[in-house]
Scaffold this motif. Structure first.
Motif, PDB file in Angstrom:
ATOM      1  N   THR A  41      -5.916  -3.842  -5.431  1.00 13.58           N
ATOM      2  CA  THR A  41      -4.583  -3.835  -5.114  1.00 13.58           C
ATOM      3  C   THR A  41      -4.238  -2.302  -4.894  1.00 13.58           C
ATOM      4  O   THR A  41      -4.615  -1.495  -5.381  1.00 13.58           O
ATOM      5  CB  THR A  41      -3.714  -4.306  -6.130  1.00 13.58           C
ATOM      6  N   ASP A  78      -5.603  -5.773  -0.922  1.00 16.05           N
ATOM      7  CA  ASP A  78      -4.493  -6.613  -1.393  1.00 16.05           C
ATOM      8  C   ASP A  78      -3.271  -5.539  -1.204  1.00 16.05           C
ATOM      9  O   ASP A  78      -2.823  -4.837  -2.262  1.00 16.05           O
ATOM     10  CB  ASP A  78      -4.560  -7.071  -2.729  1.00 16.05           C
ATOM     11  N   THR A 121       0.527  -3.761  -0.973  1.00 14.94           N
ATOM     12  CA  THR A 121       2.038  -3.666  -1.026  1.00 14.94           C
ATOM     13  C   THR A 121       2.404  -2.469  -0.189  1.00 14.94           C
ATOM     14  O   THR A 121       2.009  -1.306  -0.334  1.00 14.94           O
ATOM     15  CB  THR A 121       2.647  -3.632  -2.356  1.00 14.94           C
ATOM     16  N   CYS A 148       5.753  -0.133   0.498  1.00 16.02           N
ATOM     17  CA  CYS A 148       7.293   0.135   0.160  1.00 16.02           C
ATOM     18  C   CYS A 148       7.633   1.311   0.766  1.00 16.02           C
ATOM     19  O   CYS A 148       7.343   2.193   1.387  1.00 16.02           O
ATOM     20  CB  CYS A 148       7.327   0.409  -1.245  1.00 16.02           C
ATOM     21  N   ARG A 203       6.838  -4.201   8.698  1.00 17.08           N
ATOM     22  CA  ARG A 203       6.716  -5.444   8.682  1.00 17.08           C
ATOM     23  C   ARG A 203       6.152  -5.891  10.218  1.00 17.08           C
ATOM     24  O   ARG A 203       5.209  -6.621  10.387  1.00 17.08           O
ATOM     25  CB  ARG A 203       7.918  -6.208   8.527  1.00 17.08           C
ATOM     26  N   GLU A 250      -1.712  -9.311   6.367  1.00 15.70           N
ATOM     27  CA  GLU A 250      -0.847  -9.788   5.321  1.00 15.70           C
ATOM     28  C   GLU A 250      -0.603  -8.686   4.279  1.00 15.70           C
ATOM     29  O   GLU A 250      -1.536  -8.093   3.856  1.00 15.70           O
ATOM     30  CB  GLU A 250      -1.254 -10.971   4.559  1.00 15.70           C
ATOM     31  N   ALA A 251       0.719  -8.390   3.576  1.00 13.27           N
ATOM     32  CA  ALA A 251       0.753  -7.584   2.651  1.00 13.27           C
ATOM     33  C   ALA A 251       2.547  -7.794   2.080  1.00 13.27           C
ATOM     34  O   ALA A 251       3.189  -8.351   3.131  1.00 13.27           O
ATOM     35  CB  ALA A 251       0.666  -6.185   3.348  1.00 13.27           C
ATOM     36  N   ARG A 252       2.411  -7.639   0.945  1.00 12.96           N
ATOM     37  CA  ARG A 252       3.987  -7.763   0.490  1.00 12.96           C
ATOM     38  C   ARG A 252       4.746  -6.565   1.065  1.00 12.96           C
ATOM     39  O   ARG A 252       4.137  -5.172   1.187  1.00 12.96           O
ATOM     40  CB  ARG A 252       4.090  -7.629  -1.040  1.00 12.96           C
ATOM     41  N   GLU A 285       8.271  -4.106   0.555  1.00 11.33           N
ATOM     42  CA  GLU A 285       9.316  -3.987  -0.320  1.00 11.33           C
ATOM     43  C   GLU A 285      10.300  -2.847   0.206  1.00 11.33           C
ATOM     44  O   GLU A 285      10.124  -1.756   0.307  1.00 11.33           O
ATOM     45  CB  GLU A 285       8.735  -3.343  -1.696  1.00 11.33           C
TER      46      GLU A 285
END
Ligand SMILES: C[S@@+](CC[C@H](N)C(=O)[O-])C[C@H]1O[C@@H](n2cnc3c(N)ncnc32)[C@H](O)[C@@H]1O
Ligand SMILES: [Zn+2]
Length: 371
Positions: A53, A74, A76, A78, A89, A98-100, A102
């Motif tokens: 991650t 993986d 994220t 922010c 985004r 693909e990613a989160r 925040e």
């Protein structure tokens, strides 16, 4: 405007003026930093295959997150800025990654969960993020600091405030910045019983970047604190010496020139700032498709060969101080080696070098050829 970097394509608001992209969310001058980050992530995953991650803590355009996601991390991303989050985004989608994402103050996010790798890339000092990052990063903490004037002692009060240490403005100012920054991060880590080990570090005139491998163990934190100490520096002859420990014992007069214009800096990190084997592995992960590949590879080569001494010298400044002309660096270093000293170039500039010789020993070893 559209930008391509490291095989990904980004849309960033802003304009090209005279061929240079200008955007608050994308700084083309940091491409070397980002290329080296991707190479470091690759080399690190080769070494520690459990690392999965990656938190791009201050994502802006999303460029680091997109590049890491394209490499299989993986991810994220922010950012506290809503426009940045929207942009990240869009850029992830554009590259089918693909990613989160925040929209948060990343300090709050970091306190909520653990990441294997955290990348801090703020404007200015990273210290407001250090505690949350060190406490919640499992393996590798990547840190950029762009506040070079405070770290180097040129903006003294600001440096003292940010780093809870005394920086001094010397002829090795960028290295002072590195050692002030890593010292503060070691002390942040110690509060959480986390030890730091810098495995890759580089500096330019605009920023410092360091990669710290973390070990969550009180003895590792003790070991990191054991690498802290002080630098005593003579402003007249440029003699310097170091002292490990949390208590300073400043020199009153210079042992070389008898002068009394002595500076004390610290606590600074006096330990190694690279793992040479790792630096070589990073170099091997820089493909020629990266725009900055020649520069990045050359930098890694210099870093891998750089001695572990805590300060470097500038040959031109020494020669000017002695009232002698400078000669070619290779000849100068060869003279030091011929006198039995270790000597290497340093990455801080074309005339910078490291040696285990003192100022007096350097002069004695080289002055016959300074004509
Ligand atoms: C120097 S830019 C990041 C550049 C980006 N990492 C790159 O490589 O292009 C700093 C970013 O940090 C964001 N930021 C500042 N404070 C933050 C905070 N507390 N939490 C999350 N993001 C923050 C800013 O909105 C800005 O987009
Ligand atoms: Zn002196």
């Amino acid at each position: 405007m559209r930008v391509t970097e490291g095989g990904v394509e980004l849309e960033v608001p802003g304009e090209q003026t005279e061929g240079v992209e200008e955007s608050v969310f994308y700084n083309p001058r940091q491409e070397l930093n980002r290329d080296l980050t991707i190479a470091t992530l690759r080399a690190y995953r080769e070494r520690e295959d459990r690392a999965e991650t990656y938190l791009d803590a201050m994502t802006a355009s999303g460029v680091r997150g997109v590049r890491a996601a394209a490499d299989g991390w993986d991810v994220t991303c922010c950012d506290v800025n809503e426009e940045a989050v929207d942009l990240a985004r869009t850029n992830l989608e554009r590259n089918d990654c693909e990613a989160r994402v925040e929209h948060r103050n990343v300090n709050a996010l970091m306190h909520e969960g653990v990441f294997d790798v955290i990348d801090l890339d703020p404007y200015g000092t990273p210290m407001p993020f250090a505690d949350a990052a060190i406490g919640n990063c499992r393996d590798l903490l990547c840190v950029t600091a762009t506040d070079t004037a405070p770290m180097c002692g040129a903006h003294f009060n600001s440096g003292v405030r940010s780093y809870a240490a005394v920086p001094q403005n010397t002829d090795y100012h960028t290295e002072m910045g590195i050692r002030i920054l890593i010292s503060a991060l070691a002390r942040s880590g110690a509060r959480f019983d986390v030890g730091i080990e810098p495995i890759f570090t580089h500096a330019t005139s605009h920023y410092v970047r360091t990669y710290l491998e973390l070990e969550h163990k009180p003895t590792a934190a003790d070991a990191a604190i054991g690498e802290l100490g002080y630098i005593y520096h003579c402003e007249d002859c440029l003699h310097r010496e170091t002292d490990v420990g949390m208590i300073a014992n400043p020199l009153e007069t210079c042992p070389y020139c008898d002068g009394s214009r002595l500076l004390t800096a610290g606590p600074v990190w006096l330990g190694p700032i690279q793992d040479t084997e790792f630096v070589t592995a990073v170099r091997d992960e820089i493909p020629y498709t990266f725009e900055t590949a020649p520069e990045a590879r050359e930098l890694c080569d210099t870093l891998a060969a750089e001695l572990e001494e805590p300060t470097h010298y500038d040959q031109h400044k020494l020669c000017k101080n002695w009232g002698l002309p400078a000669n070619a660096m290779d000849e100068f270093l060869a003279d030091l080696q011929a006198s039995g000293f270790d000597a290497s170039r340093a990455h801080y500039g074309g005339t910078t070098f490291k040696t285990d010789a003192s100022v007096g020993e350097i002069r004695a070893a080289t002055e016959d050829n300074l004509v």
